[in-house]
Design an enzyme around this catalytic site. Structure first.
Site, short mmCIF file in Angstrom:
data_model
loop_
_atom_site.label_atom_id
_atom_site.label_comp_id
_atom_site.label_asym_id
_atom_site.label_seq_id
_atom_site.Cartn_x
_atom_site.Cartn_y
_atom_site.Cartn_z
CG ASP A 73 23.96 -55.43 36.29
OD1 ASP A 73 24.41 -55.25 37.44
OD2 ASP A 73 23.92 -54.55 35.42
CG PHE A 153 21.73 -44.94 29.23
CD1 PHE A 153 21.14 -43.81 29.79
CD2 PHE A 153 20.92 -46.05 29.03
CE1 PHE A 153 19.80 -43.78 30.14
CE2 PHE A 153 19.57 -46.04 29.37
CZ PHE A 153 19.01 -44.90 29.93
CB ILE A 154 25.35 -40.95 31.95
CG1 ILE A 154 26.01 -41.87 32.99
CG2 ILE A 154 24.96 -39.62 32.58
CD1 ILE A 154 27.38 -41.37 33.44
CG HIS A 259 15.52 -52.77 35.64
ND1 HIS A 259 15.57 -51.49 35.14
CD2 HIS A 259 16.67 -53.36 35.28
CE1 HIS A 259 16.72 -51.31 34.49
NE2 HIS A 259 17.40 -52.44 34.56
N PRO A 291 13.09 -46.24 30.28
CG PRO A 291 15.20 -47.24 30.40
CD PRO A 291 13.84 -47.24 31.06
CG HIS A 315 13.91 -53.42 31.96
ND1 HIS A 315 13.45 -54.07 30.84
CD2 HIS A 315 15.27 -53.57 31.94
CE1 HIS A 315 14.47 -54.59 30.17
NE2 HIS A 315 15.59 -54.29 30.80
CB ALA A 317 12.73 -49.82 24.16
N GLY A 318 13.27 -52.76 25.36
CA GLY A 318 13.49 -54.17 25.06
C GLY A 318 14.15 -54.36 23.71
#
Length: 388
Positions: A73, A153-154, A259, A291, A315, A317-318
């Site tokens: 991505d 997400f939004i 990222h 985020p 980038h 929480a993972g």
């Protein structure tokens, strides 16, 4: 702070966490054994196993670019902005109407647009000179302003200190970026096989001076720009919804951070290619976005320019659980109850259990582990979450 250092055969790996799954540690040691790795590997506190390279990894190289060290991505990232509204201006019924507005206008999941958007929305760069992308203009026009699935997400959020309303979006270059990534990884595998190059599984490389290496960098850069254009268009649609519900609303300038990308940068006195796969650039003074998971806090941060991290930070929480493990171990009812207790508008079903809060690490711990990388500026709590 650096919690652990492990050695490869070429360079050390500096880790901003002490524990990772065995498969992730194997990937870290493999990266640290690459002959073209520069100085050291940096591993962010949100790191977990990826394809070839851990997500949450930073790899600097001399002379080569590795498509899978960017990921499929390309340009995936975050954007966010602050509005002039507060929570008093957006009660639950108005918030629900905004979610409905966004869902009606932004294709989610695998969906693309039935009617292509105007090409003026695309990055201001010619496609004719890009071997892979020049045949994909219609796909670009159908995929711009679309969310995608997975962890994209939004969110409508509130500043926990001021109650100001923010909008945050996580998305990337959609299927077009995937096709570019797969194309150049295949070329890299062919090049390595042709020249009997010493490579690791899923880490085929292209020498940067080859035509293929230069083409990848140009197409990767276009995909990064397209991913930004994609997020920007979605943000414009959310802003339209807010204007219709709250006339007179104002918006701060958009914050945008990718990222998943590679770039020429100067570190430790040398120009190298820095691959960030699930890592955000954090130069001194640079504003970034980290985020949390669905239902958790997110942060707007300021970079501190830490040299050891190649001026990078996490980038997000993972993942704590792989997608398969999340489906096996998490209870949908328990995860829904957690969201209900927080009062968040959401749409969490059985098929989305791999994106539930319990699948991710604690964002507060992740932030605490990188106090030498970033300074938190704004702490944001979710009010409504739209997933693909």
């Amino acid at each position: 702070m650096i919690e652990k250092v492990v050695m490869g055969t070429k360079v050390p790996a500096k880790m901003w966490l002490s524990e990772v799954e065995d498969s992730c540690l194997e990937q870290i040691i493999t990266l640290a054994s690459l002959p073209y790795a520069y100085k050291h590997i940096a591993v962010m506190p949100d790191a977990h196993t990826g394809k070839g390279m851990p997500i949450g990894g930073v790899l600097a190289t001399r002379g080569v670019v590795i498509p899978n060290a960017v990921g499929v991505d390309i340009g995936c990232g975050m954007c966010a902005l602050r509005t002039s509204l507060t929570t008093e201006d957006l009660p639950r019924e108005r918030l629900s109407a905004l979610v409905t507005y966004a869902r009606e206008r932004i294709p989610l999941g695998f969906d693309s647009r039935e009617v292509p958007l105007d090409e003026s929305l695309l990055p201001d760069r010619e496609l004719d000179d890009l071997p892979c992308l020049r045949s994909k203009k219609q796909a670009l026009l159908r995929q711009i302003g679309t969310l995608g699935g997975g962890n994209h997400f939004i969110e409508i959020q509130r500043d926990t200190a001021t109650d100001e309303i923010w909008v945050m979006i996580h998305s990337g270059s959609r299927n077009v970026g995937l096709k570019v990534a797969e194309h150049y990884n295949h070329l890299a595998e062919q090049w390595c096989d042709r020249w009997y190059a010493d490579r690791q599984p899923d880490l085929a490389f292209l020498p940067i001076e080859t035509r293929e290496g230069k083409d990848y960098m140009r197409e990767m850069e276009y995909c990064k720009d397209f991913a930004f254009a994609n997020r920007r268009e979605m943000m414009e649609l959310v802003k339209e919804g807010l204007r219709s519900l709250c006339p007179g609303v104002d918006f701060d300038p958009l914050i945008n951070v990718p990222h998943n990308y590679a770039a020429w940068e100067k570190h430790f006195g040398d120009y190298v290619i820095v691959h960030r796969k699930g890592a955000t650039r954090a130069y001194e003074g640079e504003v970034g976005i980290i985020p949390g998971s669905m239902g958790a806090h997110s942060y707007i941060v300021r970079g501190l320019g830490c040299p050891d991290s190649f001026m990078s930070c996490s980038h997000g929480a993972g993942r704590r659980l792989s997608r398969r493990a999340a489906f096996r171990q998490l209870s949908l009812e328990e995860q829904q109850a957690q969201m209900d207790e927080l009062g968040v508008l959401y749409d969490l079903t059985e098929k989305g259990l791999d994106e539930a809060p319990g699948a991710y690490k604690d964002i507060e711990e992740v932030i605490a582990k990188q106090q030498d990388l970033v300074q938190p500026l704004v702490r944001l709590a979710p009010l409504a979450v739209i997933k693909g």
